[in-house]
Enzyme design. Structure first.
Site, PDB file in Angstrom:
ATOM      1  N   GLU A  33      57.050  11.305 -19.152  1.00 28.27           N
ATOM      2  CA  GLU A  33      56.910   9.959 -18.587  1.00 28.27           C
ATOM      3  C   GLU A  33      58.231   9.222 -18.741  1.00 28.27           C
ATOM      4  OE1 GLU A  33      56.328   6.692 -16.859  1.00 28.27           O
ATOM      5  OE2 GLU A  33      54.703   8.173 -16.758  1.00 28.27           O
ATOM      6  N   THR A  40      51.129   3.233 -12.783  1.00 27.42           N
ATOM      7  CA  THR A  40      51.044   1.952 -12.074  1.00 27.42           C
ATOM      8  C   THR A  40      49.749   1.220 -12.375  1.00 27.42           C
ATOM      9  OG1 THR A  40      52.463   2.737 -10.282  1.00 27.42           O
ATOM     10  CG2 THR A  40      51.025   0.887  -9.794  1.00 27.42           C
ATOM     11  N   THR A 143      54.298  11.578 -10.000  1.00 22.68           N
ATOM     12  CA  THR A 143      55.304  10.537 -10.212  1.00 22.68           C
ATOM     13  C   THR A 143      55.021   9.245  -9.464  1.00 22.68           C
ATOM     14  OG1 THR A 143      56.629  11.672  -8.530  1.00 22.68           O
ATOM     15  CG2 THR A 143      57.176  12.104 -10.836  1.00 22.68           C
ATOM     16  N   GLY A 144      53.936   9.218  -8.678  1.00 27.58           N
ATOM     17  CA  GLY A 144      53.484   7.961  -8.099  1.00 27.58           C
ATOM     18  C   GLY A 144      54.346   7.428  -6.977  1.00 27.58           C
ATOM     19  N   GLY A 180      54.583  -9.498   4.239  1.00 25.74           N
ATOM     20  CA  GLY A 180      53.598  -8.433   4.287  1.00 25.74           C
ATOM     21  C   GLY A 180      52.185  -8.938   4.095  1.00 25.74           C
ATOM     22  N   ASP A 310      49.783   9.377  -5.368  1.00 24.83           N
ATOM     23  CA  ASP A 310      50.590   8.708  -4.341  1.00 24.83           C
ATOM     24  C   ASP A 310      51.736   9.574  -3.834  1.00 24.83           C
ATOM     25  OD1 ASP A 310      48.929   6.648  -5.043  1.00 24.83           O
ATOM     26  OD2 ASP A 310      50.508   5.192  -5.442  1.00 24.83           O
ATOM     27  N   HIS A 443      14.445  -8.193  -6.536  1.00 18.74           N
ATOM     28  CA  HIS A 443      14.725  -9.561  -6.064  1.00 18.74           C
ATOM     29  C   HIS A 443      14.876 -10.493  -7.282  1.00 18.74           C
ATOM     30  CE1 HIS A 443      14.315 -13.194  -3.591  1.00 18.74           C
ATOM     31  NE2 HIS A 443      13.529 -13.656  -4.556  1.00 18.74           N
TER      32      HIS A 443
END
Length: 458
Positions: A33, A40, A143-144, A180, A310, A443
């Site tokens: 890492e 993320t 690794t995203g 965006g 990703d 309900h």
């Protein structure tokens, strides 16, 4: 150089569960890492943003207190406390993840930036510049992705914000400009508007959330307009300058416009984090946009290397990354043929009301030539939403005319994600819409509106 049964690049929502799965069958794992454990989701995405969304919702409810007969003289938002609360949740979740991994003696956590030297060898460069190499029988890339920063005149060098850095603010922006109108931009737009900022969205598309059906887009646009959020459609930022605030020049259908704001959030999508992995030293291929090419079992052109989440172009959601770990593990170590093509992809956008989707919408069904019938039930007619005064949005479902099975659903509603999950399970189980129409659902709950929804199908 140490040899491992498995080397995993990235301790995100694929990397962490995969490391545990592999270690639990007695194999050695190197989990590399470059930044912080959790990826993320824990550090920059789901956990911190939804924590801040919750603070913004409280502010919104306080602003409406009089509607419920609760009279408050005043209130204020303390952005520094909002940030501290967010930081606490991130630290809590990250600490839990680190503790869970550290308990496993088969997992070595190696901090640093990883790059392939060859198809079995990874070089790790630490923050101090020192290097070490490891080898893996199998290698998994998780690794995203990272924010995409467009090439716009003047943008570089300004103190613009990304989806990560905007959450570090300790002051409430006076006027937040957002480039965006996608899901990330919408969550932050509504959040900061509720914190007290003026907010303007600049979007290249002709409508918000353009991948959704037109009626969904219109409803969300109306909700945002009612909350005082301004939006420029079919607009493109051409130039950015900064001097005690931002000035942006935007091309619109009516010509160029100049907008001023105290802060600028660039929310123009994300790109895969694949460029610095040394993939040229392997046979791994990428798409034109940098996503690692895989087969339906997430295996790359190298038989012993898999890519997940990703970076592999999977749907950019934590739950899909987590499921990718399951697919890769089963294929690599169990010989099971679980394919990513066989899964439904649910998602939920945490605007208020929530926007949740599963399966097809009308736009997609028409494009694919799939016959369908549809039902729609407005939240303003639902008992539960009237009781809590949360009547914006609707339930919408598509069903197969012959089999009566559910093809997809869009839920724009209070707790929409929870309702969507019910329909997801119905789809997996093959439950027909007429069965749901007559179920005795408790309900007064939000879920009982599924009776009404299915009753609308003709």
């Amino acid at each position: 150089m140490k040899n491992y049964d498995a080397v995993i690049l990235g301790a995100g929502q694929s990397g962490m569960p995969l490391a545990k799965k592999i270690s639990n069958i007695g194999l050695s794992v190197a989990l590399i890492e470059k930044r912080v454990i959790g990826g993320t989701c824990i550090n920059d995405g789901c956990s911190p943003t939804k924590t801040m969304v919750s603070s913004a919702r409280v502010a919104h409810l306080v602003s409406r207190a009089a509607d419920f007969g609760v009279i408050l003289p005043s209130y204020q938002v303390d952005q520094e406390i909002v940030k501290k609360r967010k930081d606490h949740i991130v630290t809590l979740f990250r600490g839990g993840a680190e503790k869970s991994l550290s308990k496993n003696e088969n997992i070595d956590i190696l901090m640093g930036t990883a790059a392939f030297k060859d198809s079995h060898t990874i070089e790790i460069t630490s923050s101090t510049g020192s290097t070490e190499t490891v080898k893996g029988k199998k290698i998994f890339i998780n690794t995203g992705s990272e924010p995409r920063i467009p090439e716009i005149d003047g943008l570089t060098g300004t103190p613009y914000l990304t989806s990560t850095t905007v959450m570090e603010l300790e002051e409430t922006p006076e006027h937040l400009l957002i480039m965006g109108g996608g899901y990330i931009g919408l969550e932050f737009a509504q959040m900061f508007r509720r914190f007290g900022s003026n907010v303007t969205i600049i979007d290249r598309a002709g409508r918000l959330v353009s991948k959704e059906d037109e009626d969904v887009c219109k409803e969300i646009s109306q909700i945002f307009s009612d909350e005082g959020i301004d939006t420029l459609f079919n607009s493109e930022v051409r130039k950015v300058t900064y001097q005690d605030g931002f000035t942006i020049i935007t091309k619109t259908p009516e010509g160029e416009k100049s907008l001023k704001g105290s802060h600028l959030l660039v929310a123009t999508g994300r790109i895969p984090s694949s460029a610095r992995l040394g993939l040229e030293n392997t046979q791994i291929k990428t798409t034109d946009k940098g996503f690692i090419r895989t087969d339906d079992f997430l295996k790359t052109a190298e038989n012993h290397i898999y890519a997940l989440g990703d970076v592999a172009g999977s749907a950019p959601f934590t739950h899909i990354a987590y499921h990718d770990a399951h697919i890769a593990f089963q294929h690599a170590y169990k010989g099971n043929g679980i394919s990513k093509k066989e899964r439904l992809v649910p998602y939920c956008v945490f605007i208020d009301p929530q926007l949740a989707r599963i399966g097809l919408n009308e736009q997609e069904a028409k494009d694919k030539g799939i016959p369908y019938k549809t039902g729609k039930f407005l939240m303003k007619h639902a008992g539960r939403t009237l009781e809590v005064d949360e009547t914006r949005g609707f339930f919408k479902v598509l069903v197969d005319p012959k089999s009566k099975k559910i093809l997809g659903a869009t839920i724009l509603s209070l707790d929409g994600g929870e309702i969507m999950a019910i329909l997801q399970m119905a789809m997996v189980g093959g439950v027909t819409y007429d069965t749901i129409a007559t179920l005795p659902i408790a309900h007064p709950t939000l879920a009982e509106s599924l009776n009404n929804l299915m009753g609308q199908i003709e």
